[in-house]
Write a protein that holds these residues in place. Structure first.
Motif, short mmCIF file in Angstrom:
data_model
loop_
_atom_site.label_atom_id
_atom_site.label_comp_id
_atom_site.label_asym_id
_atom_site.label_seq_id
_atom_site.Cartn_x
_atom_site.Cartn_y
_atom_site.Cartn_z
N GLN A 262 2.69 6.78 6.95
CA GLN A 262 3.94 6.05 7.17
C GLN A 262 4.18 5.06 6.03
O GLN A 262 5.33 4.86 5.60
N LEU A 263 3.11 4.44 5.53
CA LEU A 263 3.24 3.52 4.40
C LEU A 263 3.80 4.26 3.18
O LEU A 263 4.69 3.75 2.49
N LEU A 264 3.28 5.44 2.91
CA LEU A 264 3.78 6.23 1.80
C LEU A 264 5.21 6.67 2.04
O LEU A 264 6.04 6.64 1.13
N PHE A 265 5.54 7.03 3.27
CA PHE A 265 6.89 7.44 3.63
C PHE A 265 7.87 6.30 3.37
O PHE A 265 8.96 6.50 2.80
N GLN A 266 7.53 5.09 3.82
CA GLN A 266 8.40 3.94 3.61
C GLN A 266 8.50 3.57 2.14
O GLN A 266 9.58 3.17 1.66
N ALA A 267 7.40 3.70 1.40
CA ALA A 267 7.42 3.36 -0.02
C ALA A 267 8.32 4.30 -0.81
O ALA A 267 9.04 3.87 -1.71
N ILE A 268 8.30 5.58 -0.47
CA ILE A 268 9.19 6.53 -1.13
C ILE A 268 10.65 6.20 -0.83
O ILE A 268 11.52 6.25 -1.71
N ARG A 269 10.92 5.84 0.40
CA ARG A 269 12.30 5.55 0.81
C ARG A 269 12.84 4.29 0.15
O ARG A 269 14.02 4.20 -0.19
N THR A 270 11.97 3.30 -0.05
CA THR A 270 12.40 2.02 -0.64
C THR A 270 12.13 1.94 -2.14
O THR A 270 12.28 0.86 -2.72
N HIS A 271 11.71 3.04 -2.76
CA HIS A 271 11.42 3.09 -4.20
C HIS A 271 10.35 2.09 -4.61
O HIS A 271 10.44 1.45 -5.65
N GLU A 272 9.32 1.95 -3.77
CA GLU A 272 8.20 1.04 -4.05
C GLU A 272 7.16 1.81 -4.85
O GLU A 272 6.20 2.36 -4.28
N GLY A 273 7.34 1.87 -6.17
CA GLY A 273 6.51 2.69 -7.03
C GLY A 273 5.02 2.39 -6.97
O GLY A 273 4.21 3.32 -6.84
N PRO A 274 4.60 1.12 -7.07
CA PRO A 274 3.16 0.84 -7.03
C PRO A 274 2.47 1.33 -5.76
O PRO A 274 1.34 1.81 -5.81
N THR A 275 3.17 1.23 -4.63
CA THR A 275 2.58 1.71 -3.38
C THR A 275 2.46 3.23 -3.37
O THR A 275 1.45 3.78 -2.94
N VAL A 276 3.48 3.92 -3.87
CA VAL A 276 3.44 5.38 -3.93
C VAL A 276 2.27 5.84 -4.80
O VAL A 276 1.50 6.73 -4.42
N VAL A 277 2.12 5.22 -5.97
CA VAL A 277 1.05 5.61 -6.88
C VAL A 277 -0.32 5.25 -6.29
O VAL A 277 -1.26 6.04 -6.36
N GLY A 278 -0.44 4.08 -5.70
CA GLY A 278 -1.73 3.64 -5.15
C GLY A 278 -2.19 4.51 -3.99
O GLY A 278 -3.35 4.95 -3.94
N VAL A 279 -1.29 4.80 -3.06
CA VAL A 279 -1.64 5.64 -1.92
C VAL A 279 -1.96 7.06 -2.40
O VAL A 279 -2.94 7.68 -1.95
N SER A 280 -1.16 7.57 -3.32
CA SER A 280 -1.41 8.92 -3.84
C SER A 280 -2.77 9.00 -4.53
O SER A 280 -3.49 9.99 -4.38
N THR A 281 -3.12 7.96 -5.28
CA THR A 281 -4.42 7.95 -5.96
C THR A 281 -5.57 8.00 -4.95
O THR A 281 -6.54 8.74 -5.14
N ALA A 282 -5.47 7.21 -3.89
CA ALA A 282 -6.52 7.21 -2.87
C ALA A 282 -6.65 8.58 -2.21
O ALA A 282 -7.76 9.08 -1.99
N LEU A 283 -5.53 9.22 -1.92
CA LEU A 283 -5.57 10.53 -1.28
C LEU A 283 -6.11 11.59 -2.23
O LEU A 283 -6.82 12.51 -1.80
N ILE A 284 -5.79 11.48 -3.51
CA ILE A 284 -6.33 12.42 -4.50
C ILE A 284 -7.84 12.29 -4.59
O ILE A 284 -8.57 13.29 -4.63
N LEU A 285 -8.34 11.07 -4.60
CA LEU A 285 -9.79 10.85 -4.65
C LEU A 285 -10.48 11.45 -3.44
O LEU A 285 -11.53 12.10 -3.56
#
Length: 308
Positions: A262-285
């Motif tokens: 949900q955090l990633l979903f909200q970050a994409i909707r609000t164009h919160e770039g650092p959150t999108v990149v940070g969450v994506s990095t954690a999931l990639i790891l």
């Protein structure tokens, strides 16, 4: 094994750098100014925009921003939101919800997928086998958001069997319905994979030998067939756990679950770039480490596999 671990570590680093770079470029190199979007309908003054862009290093070349971000990762820094909050801190309170949801869905996949696959494999060509195959095709044909909204409306709103949204009721009632929705698509794959593996094992020479020696069918199936059919299924299930942790975005959004998805979903909707990149990095790891663990455990499940 040491050489294999070294080679796999190098491969993981290359994949991690490549994927995170792509995500970073997709977020920060595309047209649009996330700082200007913070003002909404009221444009921010030019001096405020310039100050914020300098504070978050958005005035630097994008590759330099990426290298700065990588440097922060070595200290555990996943970035800072445009509101001044740490991305890691925002994620820390949401991980329990996502992990609980993913593990519940994974458990459903393990139990039902293996049992349905075994049931279909032992009845190849019969009505039960065709019914299971038809169900798996149906499950993979419907988009996840359609299944989620329909389940929420029918089972939650009209029948009242499950909570409609949120995690106030705790586990399992608050997680069972969204976890089932998440598990449906993986469940279909596990079932079909287990079915094919069981059929191949039943046609093996060692199974015919066991039956010729008079071993009971229950022991042949319960011990030997299950054990030899489990390797490809367990490999898929272990990798799928990484997918589940990152694939709950839509379901957490529909059921209003306060998780990382949900955090990633909200970050994409609000164009919160650092959150999108940070969450994506954690999931990639998580996904890359899960793949490494699966490769190492495969030789334990099947001694015929040797990484050397």
């Amino acid at each position: 094994m040491t050489r294999y671990l070294g080679r796999r570590a190098v491969e993981l680093v290359i994949v991690f750098l490549g994927v995170t770079l792509i995500v970073f470029l997709m977020v920060f190199a595309l047209p649009g100014d996330p700082i200007a979007a913070l003002g909404g309908d009221r444009p921010l003054p030019a001096n405020v925009i310039a100050e914020l862009r300098g504070r978050y290093h958005l005035d630097e070349p994008v590759l330099q921003q990426y290298l700065r971000y990588l440097g922060g990762l070595f200290t555990g820094d996943l970035g800072t939101t445009f509101q001044g909050q740490s991305v890691a801190d925002r994620m820390s309170s949401r991980w329990p919800v996502t992990i609980t949801l993913a593990l519940t869905a994974w458990g459903i996949e393990v139990v039902l997928g293996v049992l349905l696959g075994l049931f279909a494999g032992l009845r190849k060509g019969r009505f039960g086998d065709r019914l299971v195959l038809a169900g798996t095709i149906l499950a993979t044909s419907v988009p996840v958001f359609v299944v989620a909204v329909t389940a929420q409306l029918v089972l939650g709103v009209r029948l009242g069997w499950f909570p409609v949204a949120g995690t106030a009721d705790g586990w399992p009632s608050g997680y069972l319905l969204p976890a089932t929705v998440v598990a449906i698509f993986g469940l279909a794959s596990v079932t079909r994979l287990m079915r094919g593996s069981v059929i191949d094992t039943l046609n093996s020479d060692f199974v015919r030998t066991l039956r010729a020696k008079g071993l009971r069918e229950r022991r042949v199936v319960g011990v030997h067939v299950m054990r030899n059919s489990a390797l490809p299924v367990m490999t898929y299930l272990a990798i799928d756990l990484g997918y589940l942790l990152g694939g709950t975005v839509v379901v957490e959004g529909v059921f209003n679950l306060p998780g990382v998805g949900q955090l990633l979903f909200q970050a994409i909707r609000t164009h919160e770039g650092p959150t999108v990149v940070g969450v994506s990095t954690a999931l990639i790891l998580i996904f890359l480490l899960t793949n490494l663990v699966v490769d190492l455990l495969s030789s334990v499940l099947d001694p015929r596999i040797r990484h050397e």
